[in-house]
Design a protein around this motif. Structure first.
Motif, PDB file in Angstrom:
ATOM      1  N   LEU A 195       0.905  -1.319   0.046  1.00 38.77           N
ATOM      2  CA  LEU A 195      -0.146  -0.152  -0.015  1.00 38.77           C
ATOM      3  C   LEU A 195       0.815   1.358  -0.004  1.00 38.77           C
ATOM      4  O   LEU A 195       0.573   2.287  -0.637  1.00 38.77           O
ATOM      5  N   LEU A 196       1.876   1.252   0.792  1.00 39.51           N
ATOM      6  CA  LEU A 196       2.776   2.409   0.882  1.00 39.51           C
ATOM      7  C   LEU A 196       3.332   2.728  -0.425  1.00 39.51           C
ATOM      8  O   LEU A 196       3.378   3.866  -0.972  1.00 39.51           O
ATOM      9  N   ILE A 197       3.928   1.669  -1.334  1.00 40.53           N
ATOM     10  CA  ILE A 197       4.674   1.846  -2.384  1.00 40.53           C
ATOM     11  C   ILE A 197       3.740   2.115  -3.487  1.00 40.53           C
ATOM     12  O   ILE A 197       3.725   3.147  -4.457  1.00 40.53           O
ATOM     13  N   ALA A 198       2.710   1.256  -3.787  1.00 34.51           N
ATOM     14  CA  ALA A 198       1.910   1.233  -5.099  1.00 34.51           C
ATOM     15  C   ALA A 198       0.921   2.500  -4.910  1.00 34.51           C
ATOM     16  O   ALA A 198       0.607   3.039  -5.611  1.00 34.51           O
ATOM     17  N   GLY A 199       0.739   3.066  -3.559  1.00 36.31           N
ATOM     18  CA  GLY A 199      -0.036   3.869  -3.107  1.00 36.31           C
ATOM     19  C   GLY A 199       0.518   5.338  -3.675  1.00 36.31           C
ATOM     20  O   GLY A 199      -0.466   6.337  -3.840  1.00 36.31           O
ATOM     21  N   HIS A 200       1.635   5.332  -4.056  1.00 37.24           N
ATOM     22  CA  HIS A 200       2.048   6.564  -4.802  1.00 37.24           C
ATOM     23  C   HIS A 200       2.855   6.450  -6.139  1.00 37.24           C
ATOM     24  O   HIS A 200       2.769   7.342  -6.948  1.00 37.24           O
ATOM     25  N   GLU A 201       3.396   5.211  -6.285  1.00 41.25           N
ATOM     26  CA  GLU A 201       4.319   5.223  -7.747  1.00 41.25           C
ATOM     27  C   GLU A 201       3.513   5.396  -8.732  1.00 41.25           C
ATOM     28  O   GLU A 201       3.840   6.144  -9.645  1.00 41.25           O
ATOM     29  N   THR A 202       2.299   4.756  -8.880  1.00 42.90           N
ATOM     30  CA  THR A 202       1.620   4.708  -9.995  1.00 42.90           C
ATOM     31  C   THR A 202       0.991   6.117 -10.374  1.00 42.90           C
ATOM     32  O   THR A 202       0.850   6.670 -11.295  1.00 42.90           O
ATOM     33  N   THR A 203       0.367   6.641  -9.036  1.00 42.74           N
ATOM     34  CA  THR A 203      -0.271   7.987  -8.930  1.00 42.74           C
ATOM     35  C   THR A 203       0.487   9.111  -9.603  1.00 42.74           C
ATOM     36  O   THR A 203       0.277  10.226 -10.397  1.00 42.74           O
ATOM     37  N   VAL A 204       1.993   9.219  -9.223  1.00 50.61           N
ATOM     38  CA  VAL A 204       2.957  10.181  -9.768  1.00 50.61           C
ATOM     39  C   VAL A 204       2.955  10.068 -11.263  1.00 50.61           C
ATOM     40  O   VAL A 204       2.994  10.972 -11.874  1.00 50.61           O
ATOM     41  N   ASN A 205       2.956   8.881 -11.817  1.00 47.38           N
ATOM     42  CA  ASN A 205       3.211   8.848 -13.250  1.00 47.38           C
ATOM     43  C   ASN A 205       2.048   9.430 -14.005  1.00 47.38           C
ATOM     44  O   ASN A 205       1.670   9.905 -15.129  1.00 47.38           O
ATOM     45  N   LEU A 206       0.839   8.765 -13.066  1.00 42.53           N
ATOM     46  CA  LEU A 206      -0.405   9.384 -13.900  1.00 42.53           C
ATOM     47  C   LEU A 206      -0.664  10.765 -14.024  1.00 42.53           C
ATOM     48  O   LEU A 206      -1.343  11.133 -15.138  1.00 42.53           O
ATOM     49  N   ILE A 207      -0.342  11.278 -12.875  1.00 41.68           N
ATOM     50  CA  ILE A 207      -0.802  12.808 -12.734  1.00 41.68           C
ATOM     51  C   ILE A 207       0.424  13.526 -13.891  1.00 41.68           C
ATOM     52  O   ILE A 207      -0.039  14.335 -14.641  1.00 41.68           O
ATOM     53  N   THR A 208       1.506  12.942 -13.750  1.00 45.47           N
ATOM     54  CA  THR A 208       2.689  13.724 -14.634  1.00 45.47           C
ATOM     55  C   THR A 208       2.458  13.466 -16.040  1.00 45.47           C
ATOM     56  O   THR A 208       2.518  14.320 -16.880  1.00 45.47           O
ATOM     57  N   ASN A 209       2.163  12.162 -16.450  1.00 44.47           N
ATOM     58  CA  ASN A 209       1.598  11.747 -17.703  1.00 44.47           C
ATOM     59  C   ASN A 209       0.497  12.557 -18.141  1.00 44.47           C
ATOM     60  O   ASN A 209       0.447  12.911 -19.272  1.00 44.47           O
ATOM     61  N   GLY A 210      -0.348  12.922 -17.308  1.00 46.51           N
ATOM     62  CA  GLY A 210      -1.651  13.506 -17.800  1.00 46.51           C
ATOM     63  C   GLY A 210      -1.388  14.966 -18.059  1.00 46.51           C
ATOM     64  O   GLY A 210      -2.024  15.517 -18.886  1.00 46.51           O
ATOM     65  N   MET A 211      -0.503  15.720 -17.204  1.00 43.01           N
ATOM     66  CA  MET A 211      -0.298  17.000 -17.466  1.00 43.01           C
ATOM     67  C   MET A 211       0.510  17.207 -18.748  1.00 43.01           C
ATOM     68  O   MET A 211       0.192  18.062 -19.539  1.00 43.01           O
ATOM     69  N   LEU A 212       1.394  16.223 -19.005  1.00 48.32           N
ATOM     70  CA  LEU A 212       2.355  16.273 -20.203  1.00 48.32           C
ATOM     71  C   LEU A 212       1.374  16.119 -21.531  1.00 48.32           C
ATOM     72  O   LEU A 212       1.294  16.888 -22.432  1.00 48.32           O
ATOM     73  N   THR A 213       0.466  15.290 -21.247  1.00 49.55           N
ATOM     74  CA  THR A 213      -0.665  14.994 -22.491  1.00 49.55           C
ATOM     75  C   THR A 213      -1.409  16.178 -22.547  1.00 49.55           C
ATOM     76  O   THR A 213      -1.723  16.531 -24.054  1.00 49.55           O
ATOM     77  N   LEU A 214      -1.874  16.849 -21.559  1.00 45.80           N
ATOM     78  CA  LEU A 214      -3.009  18.049 -21.618  1.00 45.80           C
ATOM     79  C   LEU A 214      -1.981  19.124 -22.288  1.00 45.80           C
ATOM     80  O   LEU A 214      -2.439  19.983 -22.982  1.00 45.80           O
ATOM     81  N   LEU A 215      -0.849  19.344 -21.904  1.00 51.09           N
ATOM     82  CA  LEU A 215      -0.056  20.456 -22.515  1.00 51.09           C
ATOM     83  C   LEU A 215       0.272  20.246 -24.157  1.00 51.09           C
ATOM     84  O   LEU A 215       0.496  21.100 -24.887  1.00 51.09           O
ATOM     85  N   ARG A 216       0.264  18.916 -24.460  1.00 49.61           N
ATOM     86  CA  ARG A 216       0.274  18.541 -25.943  1.00 49.61           C
ATOM     87  C   ARG A 216      -0.945  18.636 -26.352  1.00 49.61           C
ATOM     88  O   ARG A 216      -1.134  18.618 -27.844  1.00 49.61           O
ATOM     89  N   ASN A 217      -2.050  18.747 -25.865  1.00 48.87           N
ATOM     90  CA  ASN A 217      -3.396  18.868 -26.482  1.00 48.87           C
ATOM     91  C   ASN A 217      -4.203  20.151 -25.779  1.00 48.87           C
ATOM     92  O   ASN A 217      -4.981  20.048 -25.054  1.00 48.87           O
ATOM     93  N   PRO A 218      -3.433  21.337 -26.216  1.00 47.41           N
ATOM     94  CA  PRO A 218      -4.155  22.516 -25.417  1.00 47.41           C
ATOM     95  C   PRO A 218      -5.441  22.822 -25.694  1.00 47.41           C
ATOM     96  O   PRO A 218      -6.107  23.448 -24.725  1.00 47.41           O
ATOM     97  N   ASP A 219      -6.021  22.223 -26.560  1.00 49.70           N
ATOM     98  CA  ASP A 219      -7.565  22.339 -26.814  1.00 49.70           C
ATOM     99  C   ASP A 219      -8.194  21.811 -25.828  1.00 49.70           C
ATOM    100  O   ASP A 219      -9.346  22.284 -25.101  1.00 49.70           O
ATOM    101  N   VAL A 220      -8.010  20.473 -25.202  1.00 49.45           N
ATOM    102  CA  VAL A 220      -8.458  19.878 -23.899  1.00 49.45           C
ATOM    103  C   VAL A 220      -8.072  20.574 -22.715  1.00 49.45           C
ATOM    104  O   VAL A 220      -9.015  20.670 -21.989  1.00 49.45           O
ATOM    105  N   LEU A 221      -6.904  21.110 -22.451  1.00 49.57           N
ATOM    106  CA  LEU A 221      -6.589  21.624 -21.449  1.00 49.57           C
ATOM    107  C   LEU A 221      -7.416  22.895 -21.216  1.00 49.57           C
ATOM    108  O   LEU A 221      -7.622  23.193 -20.246  1.00 49.57           O
ATOM    109  N   GLN A 222      -7.733  23.875 -22.313  1.00 47.01           N
ATOM    110  CA  GLN A 222      -8.621  24.816 -22.238  1.00 47.01           C
ATOM    111  C   GLN A 222      -9.862  24.507 -22.081  1.00 47.01           C
ATOM    112  O   GLN A 222     -10.691  25.105 -21.117  1.00 47.01           O
TER     113      GLN A 222
END
Length: 410
Positions: free
Chosen positions: A242-269
């Motif tokens: 719980l300690l490790i899986a509880g943050h490792e994947t979520t770090v990537n999900l949030i970071t991949n998410g912001m990267l994808t939104l910045l590459r898709n500015p229409d969705v970000l807006q």
């Protein structure tokens, strides 16, 4: 050919964009080299195998040398396997005991009840961002947010983060198969990290048994439900998971998410003005850029036929979730990021009995994080594209995400 493709998947040079390799992999849905694992890359086949009781997640069923991870998995004897690496009925009992304190039916409001607290953490982190002209979103936001959350949920002191960060990084790296590595050396660091993490958690558990609080670790340590109490070793392996899986994947999900939104500015807006769009955005992100790219280390308990290929009993399987998520036989225009898809039944959180235990919390964290970043950052833009990625091919995500903005709205 197969071994070449496997090495390409694991090759760091392809970390920023592994999807052309997955496209090549799907041309032969069941790949198999001379001595290597069977690699499954298409959506329907992966989903079927995730629900197939003939497929084992228990490392003890792996034949020696059948998989680059087999030997390193055996080095995890410092702690018993977590329920993630068990089969029924052991898996079902452990998962059921853990879920009593996390979700329905016994704790139906635990995750949703954290919403105000999560919002406060997000707000505080955005308020504390440094120079708006140079923000490292991973170090300043994507990592500290889920770490703070899982520490509060479990009752782990936040000031101990520096200690378990090193152990978490080592254990996450051990998930990466390395066909060229010496198996004993590949698992040595993970074994030591699990030993140290186990000793640390044992001290916390002893404290919670003497002075229980309202945190999840206290509840697990003192529970006496219909399945009885967990043994100390079961509790240690569950707490570590719980300690490790509880943050490792979520770090990537949030970071991949912001990267994808910045590459898709229409969705970000759109997200700036439609905060409810965060829900389908996160689902599409879990399809388009899943934080867990592949599941190695599965074993067949009987002969299994997949797309006309008989996979013999005792064979090792790799299930490439990220490839299945972009299978054109399942998703129209799979390489397009589209949160308006009418049917986003992705594999980003797995499927079947081993589907992601923390999915409700990970979804909520990502929804809150991305909606608030979209609302408060003025004119955000990437400083590096592609960004530098973590070494890990299994848990794929940027190590840093450097962005700039014109300011931070209140």
């Amino acid at each position: 050919m197969t071994q070449t493709l496997l090495h390409q998947i694991l090759d760091y040079a392809n970390r920023a964009d592994p999807y052309p390799i997955y496209e090549e992999l799907r041309k032969t849905p069941v790949h198999h080299g001379t001595d290597g694992p069977y690699v499954i890359s298409t959506y329907y086949e992966i989903r079927s195998l995730l629900h197939d009781p003939r497929i084992s997640s228990d490392a003890r069923n792996q034949a020696s040398g059948a998989d680059p991870l087999a030997e390193s998995a055996s080095e995890e004897s410092a702690l018993p396997p977590s329920f993630l690496r068990l089969d029924p009925p052991e898996h079902d009992r452990m998962r059921r005991m853990t879920n009593r304190h996390f979700g329905p039916p016994h704790s139906p409001h635990r995750v949703d009840g954290m919403r105000p607290e999560l919002h406060d953490i997000v707000t505080g982190l955005i308020d504390g961002l440094g120079d708006p002209g140079r923000i490292d979103l991973v170090d300043e936001f994507s990592y500290p947010f889920p770490v703070t959350v899982i520490c509060r949920l479990l009752g782990v002191p936040r000031e101990d983060e520096a200690r378990f960060h090193t152990w978490a990084d080592t254990l996450a790296a051990s998930l990466d198969p390395d066909p060229d590595a010496d198996p004993a050396e590949h698992g040595k660091g993970a074994h030591e990290a699990r030993m140290e993490l186990g000793m640390y958690l044992a001290g916390l558990i002893e404290e919670r048994r003497k002075n229980p609080g309202d945190d999840m670790l206290s509840q697990l340590a003192t529970a006496k439900g219909e399945d009885g109490p967990m043994t100390t070793m079961e509790l240690l392996s569950t707490a570590a998971l719980l300690l490790i899986a509880g943050h490792e994947t979520t770090v990537n999900l949030i970071t991949n998410g912001m990267l994808t939104l910045l590459r898709n500015p229409d969705v970000l807006q759109r997200l700036r003005t439609e905060p409810r769009l965060a829900v389908p955005i996160v689902e599409e992100l879990l399809r388009f850029e899943p934080p867990v790219q592949l599941l190695p280390g599965r074993t067949t308990l009987a002969d299994v036929e997949v797309r006309g290929v008989t996979i013999p009993k005792g064979s090792s399987l790799w299930l490439v979730l990220a490839s299945g998520n972009r299978d054109p036989e399942r998703f129209e225009n799979p390489d397009r990021f589209d949160p308006d898809r009418p049917d986003i039944q992705h594999l980003g959180l797995g499927s079947g009995i081993h589907s992601c235990f923390g999915a409700p919390l990970a979804r909520l964290e990502a929804q809150l994080a991305l909606s608030e970043l979209a609302r408060r950052l003025e004119n955000p833009r990437l400083l590096d594209d592609p960004p530098p990625y973590r070494q890990n091919a299994v848990l794929r995500g940027p190590r840093h995400l450097r962005i700039a903005c014109d300011g931070i709205r209140p």
